[in-house]
Design a protein around this motif. Structure first.
Motif, short mmCIF file in Angstrom:
data_model
loop_
_atom_site.label_atom_id
_atom_site.label_comp_id
_atom_site.label_asym_id
_atom_site.label_seq_id
_atom_site.Cartn_x
_atom_site.Cartn_y
_atom_site.Cartn_z
N UNK A 164 31.94 -21.83 -4.89
CA UNK A 164 32.88 -22.64 -4.04
C UNK A 164 33.29 -21.65 -2.55
N UNK A 165 32.56 -22.83 -1.69
CA UNK A 165 33.09 -21.76 -0.71
C UNK A 165 33.51 -22.90 0.57
N UNK A 166 34.44 -22.49 1.22
CA UNK A 166 35.85 -22.85 2.34
C UNK A 166 34.83 -22.58 3.61
N UNK A 167 35.65 -23.71 4.41
CA UNK A 167 35.08 -23.53 6.00
C UNK A 167 36.03 -24.32 6.36
N UNK A 168 36.63 -23.31 6.92
CA UNK A 168 38.65 -23.66 8.39
C UNK A 168 38.98 -24.65 7.01
N UNK A 169 39.39 -25.68 7.34
CA UNK A 169 40.57 -26.76 6.47
C UNK A 169 39.88 -27.10 4.99
N UNK A 170 38.70 -27.15 5.07
CA UNK A 170 37.81 -27.88 3.71
C UNK A 170 37.09 -26.84 3.20
N UNK A 171 36.87 -27.74 2.14
CA UNK A 171 36.34 -26.38 0.97
C UNK A 171 35.38 -27.47 0.02
N UNK A 172 34.28 -26.63 -0.60
CA UNK A 172 33.46 -27.14 -1.10
C UNK A 172 32.80 -26.84 -2.83
N UNK A 173 33.49 -27.69 -3.45
CA UNK A 173 33.02 -26.74 -5.13
C UNK A 173 32.73 -27.40 -5.74
N UNK A 174 31.15 -26.91 -6.56
CA UNK A 174 30.25 -27.13 -6.83
C UNK A 174 29.96 -27.03 -8.78
N UNK A 175 29.96 -27.36 -9.55
CA UNK A 175 29.56 -27.93 -11.02
C UNK A 175 28.64 -28.46 -11.24
N UNK A 176 28.02 -27.94 -11.83
CA UNK A 176 26.65 -28.22 -12.99
C UNK A 176 25.99 -29.66 -12.53
#
Length: 138
Positions: A91-103
């Motif tokens: 999981x990574x946050x970039x300012x007000x956005x985020x990305x969560x990677x699953x398999x």
């Protein structure tokens, strides 16, 4: 003694300023929890709860039916039929956005007030092209 107190206050102010400037935005922990909760709600058939976790544009997108008419959010999510993606890998946050990677897929989120909202789910990478997402807004 006054000089020591003044020095201590200056150091405390400097530490507070450095701490405030050192933050890189919101922590991704909440985004990861929201993504997991979104999939858990879908798996449990709690579409109302899952719909409440969608960003406004995504909610609108889910409410558009294939033929261009309107449908209930729950019906839209049910039709997409997202499966449990497994445990989150990162999981990574970039300012007000985020990305969560699953398999098997990725979820993109945005910070709305103090809550993470799902912007896109069921997303798969396509090399140099944009992700393909099964749930997204305009």
């Amino acid at each position: 003694m006054l000089r020591s107190l003044g020095l201590a206050l200056n150091m405390a102010g400097l530490l507070l300023a450095v701490t405030a400037c050192g933050g890189s935005g919101p922590a991704p922990d909440g985004a990861e929890e929201t993504a997991e909760s979104f999939y858990a709600a879908l798996e449990n058939g709690d579409y109302g709860r899952a719909c409440g976790m969608l960003a406004p544009a995504t909610l609108e997108g889910v409410q558009q039916s294939e033929n261009g008419g309107d449908q209930a959010c729950a019906d839209g999510l049910r039709a997409v039929s997202l499966q449990d993606p497994g445990e989150p890998l990162s999981a990574q946050a970039f300012g007000r956005n985020a990305q969560v990677e699953f398999g098997s897929e990725t979820v993109f989120l945005t910070l709305s007030s103090s809550n993470w909202k799902v912007m896109a789910a069921g997303c798969t990478a396509r090399g140099d092209r944009p992700y393909s997402c099964r749930v997204e807004g305009d």
